[in-house]
Scaffold this motif. Structure first.
Motif, PDB file in Angstrom:
ATOM      1  N   LEU A 175       6.597   0.240  -3.760  1.00  0.00           N
ATOM      2  CA  LEU A 175       5.598   0.112  -2.700  1.00  0.00           C
ATOM      3  C   LEU A 175       5.740  -0.932  -1.732  1.00  0.00           C
ATOM      4  CD1 LEU A 175       2.087   0.744  -4.622  1.00  0.00           C
ATOM      5  CD2 LEU A 175       3.384   2.422  -3.257  1.00  0.00           C
ATOM      6  N   ARG A 176       5.651  -1.075  -0.668  1.00  0.00           N
ATOM      7  CA  ARG A 176       5.530  -2.029   0.518  1.00  0.00           C
ATOM      8  C   ARG A 176       4.122  -2.158   1.247  1.00  0.00           C
ATOM      9  NH1 ARG A 176      10.363   0.088  -0.045  1.00  0.00           N
ATOM     10  NH2 ARG A 176      11.936  -1.298  -0.077  1.00  0.00           N
ATOM     11  N   ILE A 177       3.742  -3.460   0.974  1.00  0.00           N
ATOM     12  CA  ILE A 177       2.528  -3.854   1.432  1.00  0.00           C
ATOM     13  C   ILE A 177       2.292  -5.228   1.977  1.00  0.00           C
ATOM     14  CG2 ILE A 177       0.007  -4.138   0.273  1.00  0.00           C
ATOM     15  CD1 ILE A 177       1.080  -1.432  -0.710  1.00  0.00           C
ATOM     16  N   ILE A 178       1.510  -5.155   2.983  1.00  0.00           N
ATOM     17  CA  ILE A 178       1.259  -6.133   3.982  1.00  0.00           C
ATOM     18  C   ILE A 178       1.009  -7.356   3.219  1.00  0.00           C
ATOM     19  CG2 ILE A 178      -0.161  -6.924   6.021  1.00  0.00           C
ATOM     20  CD1 ILE A 178       0.177  -4.087   7.067  1.00  0.00           C
ATOM     21  N   HIS A 179       1.577  -8.570   3.665  1.00  0.00           N
ATOM     22  CA  HIS A 179       1.285  -9.915   3.194  1.00  0.00           C
ATOM     23  C   HIS A 179       0.779 -10.841   4.068  1.00  0.00           C
ATOM     24  CE1 HIS A 179       1.653 -12.679  -0.310  1.00  0.00           C
ATOM     25  NE2 HIS A 179       2.681 -13.295   0.286  1.00  0.00           N
ATOM     26  N   ASP A 180       0.727 -10.707   5.352  1.00  0.00           N
ATOM     27  CA  ASP A 180       0.609 -11.670   6.271  1.00  0.00           C
ATOM     28  C   ASP A 180      -0.919 -11.234   6.971  1.00  0.00           C
ATOM     29  OD1 ASP A 180       1.236  -9.288   7.438  1.00  0.00           O
ATOM     30  OD2 ASP A 180       2.398 -10.434   9.059  1.00  0.00           O
TER      31      ASP A 180
ATOM     32  N   ILE B 157      -4.056   2.850  -3.584  1.00  0.00           N
ATOM     33  CA  ILE B 157      -2.756   2.011  -4.230  1.00  0.00           C
ATOM     34  C   ILE B 157      -2.867   3.084  -5.592  1.00  0.00           C
ATOM     35  CG2 ILE B 157      -2.180   0.080  -5.567  1.00  0.00           C
ATOM     36  CD1 ILE B 157      -1.833   0.143  -2.267  1.00  0.00           C
ATOM     37  N   LEU B 158      -3.869   3.026  -6.358  1.00  0.00           N
ATOM     38  CA  LEU B 158      -3.630   4.044  -7.599  1.00  0.00           C
ATOM     39  C   LEU B 158      -2.873   5.241  -7.298  1.00  0.00           C
ATOM     40  CD1 LEU B 158      -6.812   3.349  -9.404  1.00  0.00           C
ATOM     41  CD2 LEU B 158      -4.852   2.267 -10.017  1.00  0.00           C
ATOM     42  N   ARG B 159      -3.190   5.886  -6.342  1.00  0.00           N
ATOM     43  CA  ARG B 159      -2.485   7.155  -5.806  1.00  0.00           C
ATOM     44  C   ARG B 159      -1.153   7.023  -5.754  1.00  0.00           C
ATOM     45  NH1 ARG B 159      -2.844   9.281  -1.042  1.00  0.00           N
ATOM     46  NH2 ARG B 159      -4.412   8.024  -0.603  1.00  0.00           N
ATOM     47  N   LEU B 160      -1.099   6.122  -4.994  1.00  0.00           N
ATOM     48  CA  LEU B 160       0.590   5.666  -4.443  1.00  0.00           C
ATOM     49  C   LEU B 160       1.289   5.219  -5.631  1.00  0.00           C
ATOM     50  CD1 LEU B 160       0.199   4.162  -0.863  1.00  0.00           C
ATOM     51  CD2 LEU B 160       0.914   6.527  -1.421  1.00  0.00           C
ATOM     52  N   ALA B 161       0.738   4.412  -6.408  1.00  0.00           N
ATOM     53  CA  ALA B 161       1.314   4.002  -7.589  1.00  0.00           C
ATOM     54  C   ALA B 161       1.618   4.904  -8.742  1.00  0.00           C
ATOM     55  CB  ALA B 161       0.739   2.551  -8.417  1.00  0.00           C
TER      56      ALA B 161
ATOM     57  N   ILE C 114       6.814  -3.788  -6.117  1.00  0.00           N
ATOM     58  CA  ILE C 114       5.908  -3.855  -4.791  1.00  0.00           C
ATOM     59  C   ILE C 114       6.477  -4.976  -4.107  1.00  0.00           C
ATOM     60  CG2 ILE C 114       3.405  -4.222  -4.077  1.00  0.00           C
ATOM     61  CD1 ILE C 114       2.632  -3.528  -6.776  1.00  0.00           C
ATOM     62  N   TYR C 115       6.755  -4.553  -2.781  1.00  0.00           N
ATOM     63  CA  TYR C 115       7.329  -5.560  -1.976  1.00  0.00           C
ATOM     64  C   TYR C 115       6.456  -6.181  -1.063  1.00  0.00           C
ATOM     65  CZ  TYR C 115      11.634  -3.905  -3.916  1.00  0.00           C
ATOM     66  OH  TYR C 115      12.615  -3.661  -4.919  1.00  0.00           O
ATOM     67  N   PRO C 116       6.520  -7.303  -0.801  1.00  0.00           N
ATOM     68  CA  PRO C 116       5.324  -7.793   0.673  1.00  0.00           C
ATOM     69  C   PRO C 116       6.254  -7.862   1.760  1.00  0.00           C
ATOM     70  CG  PRO C 116       6.544  -9.774  -0.727  1.00  0.00           C
ATOM     71  CD  PRO C 116       6.924  -8.507  -1.215  1.00  0.00           C
ATOM     72  N   ILE C 117       5.300  -7.072   2.777  1.00  0.00           N
ATOM     73  CA  ILE C 117       6.098  -6.874   4.061  1.00  0.00           C
ATOM     74  C   ILE C 117       5.079  -7.581   5.388  1.00  0.00           C
ATOM     75  CG2 ILE C 117       7.344  -4.845   3.526  1.00  0.00           C
ATOM     76  CD1 ILE C 117       4.860  -3.063   4.928  1.00  0.00           C
ATOM     77  N   ASN C 118       5.591  -7.554   6.378  1.00  0.00           N
ATOM     78  CA  ASN C 118       4.669  -8.007   7.563  1.00  0.00           C
ATOM     79  C   ASN C 118       4.012  -7.149   8.168  1.00  0.00           C
ATOM     80  OD1 ASN C 118       5.485 -10.908   7.114  1.00  0.00           O
ATOM     81  ND2 ASN C 118       7.442 -10.416   8.414  1.00  0.00           N
ATOM     82  N   THR C 119       3.119  -7.425   8.880  1.00  0.00           N
ATOM     83  CA  THR C 119       2.171  -6.404   9.549  1.00  0.00           C
ATOM     84  C   THR C 119       3.197  -5.595  10.687  1.00  0.00           C
ATOM     85  OG1 THR C 119       0.329  -7.674   9.388  1.00  0.00           O
ATOM     86  CG2 THR C 119       0.111  -6.195  11.372  1.00  0.00           C
ATOM     87  N   SER C 120       4.002  -6.272  11.274  1.00  0.00           N
ATOM     88  CA  SER C 120       4.895  -5.605  12.129  1.00  0.00           C
ATOM     89  C   SER C 120       5.826  -4.635  11.657  1.00  0.00           C
ATOM     90  CB  SER C 120       5.837  -6.551  12.739  1.00  0.00           C
ATOM     91  OG  SER C 120       6.538  -7.339  11.905  1.00  0.00           O
ATOM     92  N   GLU C 121       6.122  -4.596  10.316  1.00  0.00           N
ATOM     93  CA  GLU C 121       6.892  -3.576   9.518  1.00  0.00           C
ATOM     94  C   GLU C 121       6.048  -2.267   9.179  1.00  0.00           C
ATOM     95  OE1 GLU C 121       9.787  -5.365   6.625  1.00  0.00           O
ATOM     96  OE2 GLU C 121       8.073  -6.850   6.933  1.00  0.00           O
ATOM     97  N   TYR C 122       4.721  -2.322   9.455  1.00  0.00           N
ATOM     98  CA  TYR C 122       3.793  -1.213   9.176  1.00  0.00           C
ATOM     99  C   TYR C 122       2.782  -1.163  10.260  1.00  0.00           C
ATOM    100  CZ  TYR C 122       1.012   2.040   6.177  1.00  0.00           C
ATOM    101  OH  TYR C 122       0.404   3.249   5.777  1.00  0.00           O
TER     102      TYR C 122
ATOM    103  N   TYR D 289      -1.142  -7.373  -0.160  1.00  0.00           N
ATOM    104  CA  TYR D 289       0.017  -7.367  -1.156  1.00  0.00           C
ATOM    105  C   TYR D 289      -0.749  -7.877  -2.537  1.00  0.00           C
ATOM    106  CZ  TYR D 289       3.905  -9.187  -3.862  1.00  0.00           C
ATOM    107  OH  TYR D 289       4.875  -9.393  -4.808  1.00  0.00           O
ATOM    108  N   GLU D 290      -1.161  -8.764  -2.589  1.00  0.00           N
ATOM    109  CA  GLU D 290      -1.792  -9.652  -3.498  1.00  0.00           C
ATOM    110  C   GLU D 290      -2.818  -8.812  -4.402  1.00  0.00           C
ATOM    111  OE1 GLU D 290      -1.106 -14.350  -2.933  1.00  0.00           O
ATOM    112  OE2 GLU D 290      -2.655 -13.337  -1.866  1.00  0.00           O
ATOM    113  N   PHE D 291      -3.345  -8.242  -3.579  1.00  0.00           N
ATOM    114  CA  PHE D 291      -4.593  -7.051  -3.910  1.00  0.00           C
ATOM    115  C   PHE D 291      -4.061  -6.008  -4.501  1.00  0.00           C
ATOM    116  CE2 PHE D 291      -8.578  -4.563  -2.205  1.00  0.00           C
ATOM    117  CZ  PHE D 291      -9.248  -4.650  -3.419  1.00  0.00           C
ATOM    118  N   ALA D 292      -3.017  -5.344  -3.979  1.00  0.00           N
ATOM    119  CA  ALA D 292      -2.249  -4.086  -4.575  1.00  0.00           C
ATOM    120  C   ALA D 292      -1.696  -4.593  -5.669  1.00  0.00           C
ATOM    121  CB  ALA D 292      -1.429  -3.753  -3.573  1.00  0.00           C
TER     122      ALA D 292
END
Ligand code: NAP
Length: 307
Positions: free
Chosen positions: A182-187, A172-176, A256-264, A234-237
């Motif tokens: 960033l789009r990170i899994i929230h479910d 995450i630090l590298r991407l940020a 940073i946007y929350p996304i679903n597992t199905s989107e990644y 997502y919250e961790f990121a």
């Protein structure tokens, strides 16, 4: 201070000694432990004869196994290799532990569960892995138990990060530092675990075993250990970026946007719920477990000092 039953130094064979967790085990080993390090390429856990020969020559009091095939997605295509290292080889270690009367500490994972439970997973919950990696780690637990070894601790952990390894925090630090969004899994929810806290937990269990005043009937068995509290990836990121900003690290990301597992989609299925019930560990050791958010801050403070 840890000593064996003859009050001499505790001889510990550390397997996978160059990995992320093992580096912290080396750092946190208490006085009285003499560590003997084993890792590739000199030592191959998947070589039954080598494992037997090395350990019967050393005759350790304790074997700590941090070695594993840890590429969760890679395991979907390298099934045989994952099963050999995470499964069969744990049986080789366990047989060697029996031969020299050593205690085996083996690290396992939240991926032995399917993540469908509502609420935290206890050690009594039924396992049901949903990935090859999860199947391979569960087969390691079973291989260990099937040898008849009694002096063992299987310590299941989750979402591990720490110095000296590739992990979610560093990714995450590298991407940020590089991206605006960033789009990170929230479910998927779980508990991030700092290697420093897990290494301390390993030595807490070993000190209970070594304690002459121990009133516990038999401390050996399976334990769940992760940092206290839970969050989504997502919250961790978000927390990682917040820490990075407060430590004045180069952070470019604005959203940073929350996304679903199905989107990644990834090759391996992950459990949607990885949260552990740690009652058994806490009752045995009497130790409080640090909150994941506090341990993340601790990691960043140490990270700053070492950079
Ligand atoms: N990372 C996580 O998020 C996580 C979560 C839950 C549980 N766990 C478990 O925690 C434990 C430690 O994980 P980690 O992240 O510290 O792992 P890691 O950084 O990948 O370290 C594993 C170490 O084992 C070595 N190894 C691999 N195959 C070997 C073999 N055949 N013989 C001897 N050594 C071998 C690796 O060497 P090479 O690097 O040369 O391959 C590496 O030094 C593992 O049991 C893992 O399953 C990890």
């Amino acid at each position: 201070m840890l000593v064996n039953s003859s009050s001499r130094e505790l001889k510990v064979a550390l397997i996978g000694a160059n990995g992320m967790l093992a580096q912290m085990v080396r750092e946190r080993a208490p006085q009285g432990c003499s560590l003997h390090l084993f890792d590739l390429p000199e030592f191959d856990l998947a070589d039954h004869d080598e494992v037997h020969e090395m350990l019967t020559k050393l005759v350790p009091d304790v074997i700590i196994n941090c070695a594993a095939y840890t590429n969760v997605d890679g395991a979907e295509t390298e099934q045989a290799l994952a099963m050999e290292i995470n499964g069969a080889a744990v049986g080789y270690l366990s047989k060697a532990a029996l031969a020299v009367d050593a205690t085996l500490v083996h690290i396992s994972t939240d991926y032995v569960f399917d993540g469908k439970k509502v609420g935290a997973y206890s050690e009594a919950d039924e396992t049901c892995p949903v990935s090859v990696y999860g199947v391979s780690k569960l087969s390691g637990e079973q291989a260990l138990v099937n040898t008849g070894l009694k002096k063992y601790f299987i310590l299941r952990t989750s979402w591990l990060y720490g110095p000296g390894g590739s992990n979610f925090v560093e990714t995450i630090l590298r991407l940020a530092a590089d991206r605006d969004e960033l789009r990170i899994i929230h479910d998927q929810i779980g508990s991030p675990t700092y290697t420093g806290d897990l290494a301390d937990a390993i030595f807490s269990l070993l000190s209970i075993e070594a304690s002459p005043q121990s009133t516990a009937p038999d401390p050996h068995g399976v334990y769940h250990f992760a940092n206290e509290g839970s969050c989504s990836w997502y919250e961790f990121a978000c927390a990682i970026v917040e820490e990075g900003r407060s430590q004045k690290l180069p952070i470019k990301v604005r959203e940073i946007y929350p996304i679903n597992t199905s989107e990644y989609p990834l090759p391996a299925t992950r459990p949607a719920n990885s949260v552990f019930d740690k009652t058994k560990y806490k009752a045995l050791t009497g130790q409080e477990v640090p909150l994941w958010r506090d341990s993340l801050h601790t990691y960043f403070c140490g990270r700053e000092k070492s950079n």
